[in-house]
Write an enzyme that holds these catalytic residues in place. Structure first.
Site, mmCIF file in Angstrom:
data_model
loop_
_atom_site.group_PDB
_atom_site.id
_atom_site.type_symbol
_atom_site.label_atom_id
_atom_site.label_comp_id
_atom_site.label_asym_id
_atom_site.label_seq_id
_atom_site.Cartn_x
_atom_site.Cartn_y
_atom_site.Cartn_z
ATOM 1 N N ASP A 1 10.691 29.801 25.186
ATOM 2 C CA ASP A 1 9.979 29.520 23.938
ATOM 3 C C ASP A 1 8.774 28.674 24.326
ATOM 4 O O ASP A 1 8.935 27.606 24.899
ATOM 5 C CB ASP A 1 10.876 28.751 22.964
ATOM 6 C CG ASP A 1 12.077 29.579 22.517
ATOM 7 O OD1 ASP A 1 13.018 28.999 21.959
ATOM 8 O OD2 ASP A 1 12.070 30.800 22.726
ATOM 9 N N ASP B 1 15.301 36.110 13.133
ATOM 10 C CA ASP B 1 15.645 34.684 13.031
ATOM 11 C C ASP B 1 16.464 34.463 11.766
ATOM 12 O O ASP B 1 15.909 34.051 10.740
ATOM 13 C CB ASP B 1 14.366 33.838 12.989
ATOM 14 C CG ASP B 1 13.519 34.002 14.241
ATOM 15 O OD1 ASP B 1 12.283 34.104 14.107
ATOM 16 O OD2 ASP B 1 14.103 34.081 15.327
HETATM 17 O O1 1PR Z 1 7.378 35.388 13.961
HETATM 18 O O2 1PR Z 1 6.303 37.271 15.208
HETATM 19 O O3 1PR Z 1 5.213 35.027 15.169
HETATM 20 O O4 1PR Z 1 7.316 35.420 16.455
HETATM 21 C C1 1PR Z 1 7.671 34.103 16.731
HETATM 22 C C2 1PR Z 1 8.788 34.166 17.724
HETATM 23 O O5 1PR Z 1 9.118 32.844 18.140
HETATM 24 C C3 1PR Z 1 10.058 34.760 17.129
HETATM 25 O O6 1PR Z 1 10.618 35.644 18.075
HETATM 26 C C4 1PR Z 1 10.977 33.572 16.913
HETATM 27 O O7 1PR Z 1 12.326 33.935 17.263
HETATM 28 C C5 1PR Z 1 10.470 32.555 17.910
HETATM 29 N N1 1PR Z 1 10.539 31.188 17.357
HETATM 30 C C6 1PR Z 1 9.773 30.724 16.350
HETATM 31 N N2 1PR Z 1 10.063 29.404 16.166
HETATM 32 C C7 1PR Z 1 11.009 29.078 17.056
HETATM 33 C C8 1PR Z 1 11.617 27.742 17.248
HETATM 34 O O8 1PR Z 1 12.510 27.573 18.074
HETATM 35 N N3 1PR Z 1 11.120 26.788 16.484
HETATM 36 N N4 1PR Z 1 12.235 30.267 18.820
HETATM 37 C C9 1PR Z 1 11.321 30.197 17.816
HETATM 38 C C10 1PR Z 1 13.252 31.095 18.697
HETATM 39 C C11 1PR Z 1 15.226 31.578 19.659
HETATM 40 C C12 1PR Z 1 15.546 32.094 20.905
HETATM 41 C C13 1PR Z 1 16.137 31.016 21.754
HETATM 42 C C14 1PR Z 1 17.597 31.314 21.647
HETATM 43 C C15 1PR Z 1 18.346 30.819 22.809
HETATM 44 N N5 1PR Z 1 14.135 30.748 19.724
HETATM 45 O O9 1PR Z 1 14.592 32.721 21.432
HETATM 46 O O10 1PR Z 1 15.603 31.124 22.979
HETATM 47 O O11 1PR Z 1 18.035 30.797 20.439
HETATM 48 O O12 1PR Z 1 18.368 29.465 22.784
HETATM 49 P P1 1PR Z 1 19.620 28.671 23.413
HETATM 50 O O13 1PR Z 1 20.140 29.497 24.538
HETATM 51 O O14 1PR Z 1 19.043 27.376 23.915
HETATM 52 O O15 1PR Z 1 20.591 28.502 22.283
HETATM 53 P P2 1PR Z 1 6.489 35.803 15.114
#
Ligand code: 1PR
Length: 522
Positions: free
Chosen positions: A223, A378
């Site tokens: 991320d 999400d």
């Molecule tokens: O909505 O098309 O602009 O895409 C934004 C992208 O960024 C989406 O894929 C969304 O999942 C991701 N995202 C947005 N905000 C966050 C955040 O964390 N604030 N991250 C985010 C999403 C989820 C996973 C993470 C797993 C594993 N993170 O990708 O890596 O949950 O984590 P873990 O193993 O530590 O539990 P757009």
């Protein structure tokens, strides 16, 4: 000097990076003359058969390419570069192929998920220069929904099993072509490319293997966002909150971490630009640079997501999501991931029940193929007392809610979990498959960063509702959690972030733990 036939396919940069990594220079075909004067020609193709053959015709390359092949000169076709050699493809029934090999390209007809995405083996049927220094246990990276069916076995170089056995490589004299992607198959793939470039003598690869098996994939997710100092860093949220004492958690540099995970054996690497909804990717050059630099040293598939959508910039200039995706593919991405925009596309579709043909999912899948379009979901769990309390797809859960509710649905969110939408995760996945998506990245806000394990109920519910591969994501805390998701659901791969960034459970340890119970690429 290797001559490369670039008709605009997605993965050309990856092939160039691999050839240059082998210390060889590359000449891109600009005209038919470049083909006819080539010493060795590589034809990489990803995307759709129809648009490939149309572009070859528009560029007047069909005749020189056919002449080159008829002269039995050194040729390596990759994926669509293999399909082009056949008479035609179900993917575009009215458009003829080069017809060098009698037979057609057919869509997989299997109970397994399609596209066939991941690392699978090969069973060899002919000696070849490509096999030099390789072992029969090798795994290669496949990403396709169609496969060639030659009329006879004369040209069959190797086969692979996915439901049934299919032709995964052909060889006719100096003409070789493979369904898998050597440029994205790690060291094994680089070895095969080097063989095509430098080896003269044929080798045999005797296969004791009676049937090949697709591995489960372990994916490292980065991320990424800029921190308050404006540096692009890898961060990680707890239930999507990436701040600690007000500061954005900084877990390292994206390119360096991606390189570390590649060396550690990650099967794929995913970059999520988590503030993409705020910025505009084509102005976000740091992310494009991260992709270019990473793809020069990482030879496993790269997925990038964040902010992929139609966009009008401050000067009123309109950009299609397809333009953003193309920029990412040309920078070394193999797949793109659409998050927030997919929720809006599905919400609109549920209003009319009609495809527009213009959505980001449809337009990118049409040009680059279904397999190149991932949907990142999400969702957040919402408890209900009775299933018909809501018009969404509800599951019964063994984890009761705050008031003892035993039912819940999964609300889709946009902008990184900031806003909920009236769409449930199961319906979203089903509609995205209908619109042409090739894979689902199924996150879970409730489990994200908790180390408490994947949400098995969510993953099972979504995977059972679609026939495209699903990546389980969010909550991994130990190797056992991966075994749990691979034995209790049909998920094709599992992704983690926090435990890898904090080096709590290295990728090798996860693979070692799984290797005796699950088909894993070692
Ligand atoms: O909505 O098309 O602009 O895409 C934004 C992208 O960024 C989406 O894929 C969304 O999942 C991701 N995202 C947005 N905000 C966050 C955040 O964390 N604030 N991250 C985010 C999403 C989820 C996973 C993470 C797993 C594993 N993170 O990708 O890596 O949950 O984590 P873990 O193993 O530590 O539990 P757009």
């Amino acid at each position: 000097m290797i001559t490369l036939l670039d008709y605009g396919a997605g993965n050309v940069r990856s092939v160039i990076n691999a050839i240059e990594r082998l210390g060889e220079s590359v000449k891109i075909v600009k005209s038919g003359e470049d083909i006819l004067s080539a010493k060795k020609l590589i034809f990489p193709g990803v995307g759709a058969f129809g648009s490939m053959m149309e572009i070859l015709a528009q560029k007047e390359l069909v005749q020189p390419l056919t002449a080159y092949l008829k002269q039995d000169r050194p040729f390596l076709g990759i994926c669509l570069g293999l399909h082009a050699l056949f008479e035609g493809s179900d993917e575009a029934p009215d458009i003829p192929g080069l017809g060098l090999i009698p037979g057609k390209v057919r869509r997989f007809d299997t109970h397994l998920s399609v596209p066939h995405i991941g690392w699978n083996g090969i069973i060899c049927h002919q000696p070849s220069i490509l096999w030099h220094g390789l072992e029969e246990k090798e795994k290669f990276y496949f990403v396709h929904s169609y496969h060639p069916v030659p009329d006879t076995n004369t040209s069959v170089l190797c086969t692979t099993d996915y439901g049934d056995s299919f032709t995964s490589g052909i060889q006719l004299g100096n003409i070789m072509a493979v369904q898998f992607h050597p440029e994205k198959s790690g060291q094994t793939g680089l070895r095969m490319l080097e063989n095509f470039i430098r080896i003269q003598d044929q080798s045999t690869l005797t296969s004791q293997v009676k049937q090949t098996r697709l591995t489960k994939r372990i994916i490292a997710c980065l991320d990424v966002r800029t921190n308050d100092q404006g540096d692009l860093v890898v961060t990680k949220g707890d239930q999507y909150d990436v701040r600690e004492k007000g500061n954005v958690r900084n877990l390292g540099k994206p390119v360096a971490l991606a390189g570390r995970y590649y060396e550690a054996g990650a099967d794929e690497i995913t970059f999520l630009n988590i503030t993409g909804f705020r910025d505009f990717p084509l102005e976000d050059l740091p992310m494009i640079t991260v992709l270019k630099q990473t793809s020069q040293n990482v030879f496993v598939p790269l997925t990038i997501g964040g902010g992929i959508r139609d966009y009008t910039d401050a000067n009123g200039k309109f950009y299609r999501a397809l333009d953003v995706a193309s920029a990412y593919f040309r920078s070394g991405a193999d797949k793109i991931s659409i998050g927030s925009d997919a929720v809006d596309i599905v919400a609109a579709y549920l209003q009319t029940g009609k495809k527009t043909g213009t959505s980001a999912i449809e337009t990118i899948a049409r040009v680059y193929g279904n397999q190149a379009v991932v949907i990142s979901i999400d969702p957040r769990r919402i408890y209900v007392t009775r299933p018909d309390d809501v018009s969404h797809q509800v599951i019964s859960t063994k984890y009761p809610g705050p008031k003892g509710e035993t039912y819940c649905w999964y609300q889709c969110t946009v902008k990184g979990g900031r806003e909920g939408r009236n769409v449930d995760a199961i319906t979203l996945a089903q509609v995205c498959e209908t619109l042409g998506a090739g894979e689902i990245l199924l996150n879970c806000i409730d489990r994200d960063g908790t180390n408490s394990g994947f949400d098995i109920e969510l993953i099972h519910a979504v995977r059972s509702a679609v026939s495209i591969p699903v990546i389980a994501s969010s909550g991994a805390g130990c190797a056992e959690h991966f075994l749990e998701v691979f034995t209790q659901t049909q998920a094709e791969s599992a992704l983690a972030a926090g435990i890898f960034h904090r080096n709590e459970v290295p990728i090798q340890d996860v693979k070692r733990f799984l290797s005796s119970q699950v088909e894993i690429r070692q």
